[in-house]
Design a protein around this motif. Structure first.
Motif, PDB file in Angstrom:
ATOM      1  N   GLU A  75      14.014 -37.661 -60.286  1.00 58.85           N
ATOM      2  CA  GLU A  75      14.618 -37.612 -58.956  1.00 58.85           C
ATOM      3  C   GLU A  75      13.638 -37.076 -57.921  1.00 58.85           C
ATOM      4  OE1 GLU A  75      19.254 -36.907 -60.401  1.00 58.85           O
ATOM      5  OE2 GLU A  75      18.099 -35.241 -59.542  1.00 58.85           O
ATOM      6  N   GLU A  76      12.919 -36.025 -58.278  1.00 64.46           N
ATOM      7  CA  GLU A  76      12.023 -35.409 -57.294  1.00 64.46           C
ATOM      8  C   GLU A  76      10.764 -36.243 -57.084  1.00 64.46           C
ATOM      9  OE1 GLU A  76      11.471 -31.331 -57.030  1.00 64.46           O
ATOM     10  OE2 GLU A  76      13.630 -30.905 -57.167  1.00 64.46           O
ATOM     11  N   ARG A  90       8.785 -40.938 -51.262  1.00 70.68           N
ATOM     12  CA  ARG A  90       9.378 -41.278 -49.965  1.00 70.68           C
ATOM     13  C   ARG A  90       8.845 -40.361 -48.866  1.00 70.68           C
ATOM     14  NH1 ARG A  90      14.665 -41.889 -52.556  1.00 70.68           N
ATOM     15  NH2 ARG A  90      15.390 -40.029 -51.461  1.00 70.68           N
ATOM     16  N   GLU A  91       8.674 -39.083 -49.213  1.00 73.19           N
ATOM     17  CA  GLU A  91       8.155 -38.144 -48.220  1.00 73.19           C
ATOM     18  C   GLU A  91       6.732 -38.519 -47.812  1.00 73.19           C
ATOM     19  OE1 GLU A  91       6.671 -33.829 -48.794  1.00 73.19           O
ATOM     20  OE2 GLU A  91       8.821 -33.651 -48.401  1.00 73.19           O
ATOM     21  N   GLU A 124      16.906 -32.717 -44.244  1.00 71.13           N
ATOM     22  CA  GLU A 124      17.156 -34.148 -44.062  1.00 71.13           C
ATOM     23  C   GLU A 124      17.966 -34.446 -42.812  1.00 71.13           C
ATOM     24  OE1 GLU A 124      17.627 -36.315 -48.174  1.00 71.13           O
ATOM     25  OE2 GLU A 124      18.505 -34.311 -48.330  1.00 71.13           O
ATOM     26  N   ASP A 160      11.442 -30.850 -45.827  1.00 72.52           N
ATOM     27  CA  ASP A 160      10.135 -31.479 -45.686  1.00 72.52           C
ATOM     28  C   ASP A 160       9.075 -30.377 -45.675  1.00 72.52           C
ATOM     29  OD1 ASP A 160       7.726 -32.520 -44.197  1.00 72.52           O
ATOM     30  OD2 ASP A 160       8.929 -34.356 -44.260  1.00 72.52           O
ATOM     31  N   GLU A 220      10.635 -39.484 -57.065  1.00 72.66           N
ATOM     32  CA  GLU A 220      11.046 -40.539 -56.138  1.00 72.66           C
ATOM     33  C   GLU A 220      11.106 -40.008 -54.710  1.00 72.66           C
ATOM     34  OE1 GLU A 220      14.850 -43.537 -55.329  1.00 72.66           O
ATOM     35  OE2 GLU A 220      14.716 -42.396 -57.193  1.00 72.66           O
ATOM     36  N   ARG A 221      11.677 -38.832 -54.553  1.00 75.47           N
ATOM     37  CA  ARG A 221      11.782 -38.250 -53.216  1.00 75.47           C
ATOM     38  C   ARG A 221      10.403 -37.894 -52.656  1.00 75.47           C
ATOM     39  NH1 ARG A 221      16.377 -36.201 -50.967  1.00 75.47           N
ATOM     40  NH2 ARG A 221      18.332 -36.680 -52.023  1.00 75.47           N
ATOM     41  N   TYR A 222       9.506 -37.432 -53.530  1.00 76.32           N
ATOM     42  CA  TYR A 222       8.160 -37.085 -53.073  1.00 76.32           C
ATOM     43  C   TYR A 222       7.425 -38.316 -52.546  1.00 76.32           C
ATOM     44  CZ  TYR A 222       3.375 -35.303 -53.154  1.00 76.32           C
ATOM     45  OH  TYR A 222       2.100 -34.940 -52.806  1.00 76.32           O
ATOM     46  N   PRO A 244      10.331 -31.738 -52.779  1.00 77.05           N
ATOM     47  CA  PRO A 244      10.067 -32.511 -53.997  1.00 77.05           C
ATOM     48  C   PRO A 244       8.779 -32.099 -54.701  1.00 77.05           C
ATOM     49  CG  PRO A 244      10.775 -33.950 -52.226  1.00 77.05           C
ATOM     50  CD  PRO A 244      10.551 -32.611 -51.609  1.00 77.05           C
ATOM     51  N   GLU A 274      17.054 -31.196 -49.214  1.00 82.76           N
ATOM     52  CA  GLU A 274      15.606 -31.396 -49.208  1.00 82.76           C
ATOM     53  C   GLU A 274      14.990 -30.828 -47.941  1.00 82.76           C
ATOM     54  OE1 GLU A 274      12.279 -34.992 -49.364  1.00 82.76           O
ATOM     55  OE2 GLU A 274      14.337 -35.379 -50.038  1.00 82.76           O
TER      56      GLU A 274
END
Length: 227
Positions: free
Chosen positions: A196-197, A203-204, A38, A31, A199-201, A7, A29
């Motif tokens: 989108e990215e 979460r990461e 994932e 990490d 939001e994922r970042y 992300p 994705e």
């Protein structure tokens, strides 16, 4: 196609290009810290260096390096006109992809994003901002895009300029750059990819915070492709 990404890394530009092209693709994705996907798989089995992006195409072929991936996406969806077809136009595209990758991504932002880089290294990198970003700003002062229309080079530059918000690079010194960045973010494909990215970042970051030992400060961010 299958895009491996982290992300808000430079792989964001490939996601933008895929959305602009209306291409059929899935997204895996990675990490940035653990190099795990994932589902827990070791991403280094796909790309031994653990770098993103990587694009898997038919037959299991894997293409790496952002500039190569962006041009492949453009060439597979010519109707989207994300890359010039004639020789001089393609050379100009490659000129910008090379400049963004070497003079901005690696020479300027990588040291500034690396919390382990010595202060002297960061100062040396930041000293390059005036000439390099000034040159880009001059190019964009009287035009909407880097080339005659939106191209994959714009997608790459958008991703890289994002990192200014977490570095000492102040884009407001070159008014054409924040104006350009804001224009691009109004494009539906760009807005979708960025939202989108982001939001994922977030979460990461949450995952890493939970995994940190009790009492430990935040882990240093040393991945040179993200903000």
């Amino acid at each position: 196609m299958k895009l491996y990404f982290s992300p808000l890394a430079c792989s964001l530009s490939a996601r933008i290009a895929l959305y602009e092209a209306g291409a059929d693709a899935s997204f895996i994705e990675v990490d940035a810290k653990t190099k795990r996907t994932e589902d827990g798989a070791d991403y280094r089995a796909t790309h031994p260096l653990g770098l993103v992006p990587a694009l898997e195409i038919e037959g299991g072929e894997v293409v790496t390096e952002n500039a190569a991936i962006l041009q492949l996406i453009a060439d597979r969806s010519p109707q989207a006109e994300l890359a010039p077809r004639e020789p001089l136009g393609r050379a100009r595209l490659q000129q910008w992809l090379s400049f963004i990758g070497t003079e901005l991504h690696k020479a300027l932002y990588v040291p500034l994003l690396d919390k382990a880089a010595p202060a002297e290294v960061k100062a040396y990198a930041l000293a390059k901002a005036d000439a390099r970003l000034g040159w880009v700003a001059e190019r964009l002062a009287a035009r909407e895009f880097l080339l005659d229309r939106f191209s994959v080079a714009d997608a790459y530059l958008f991703a890289v300029l994002n990192w200014s918000s977490v570095t000492p690079v102040d884009l407001k010194r070159w008014p054409a750059l924040p104006a350009y960045h804001a224009r691009l973010q109004e494009r539906p494909a760009v807005a979708r990819a960025f939202a989108e990215e982001r939001e994922r970042y977030l979460r990461e970051l949450g995952r890493h915070a939970k995994a940190a030992p009790a009492g430990a400060g935040p882990a240093p961010v040393t991945d040179d492709r993200r903000a």
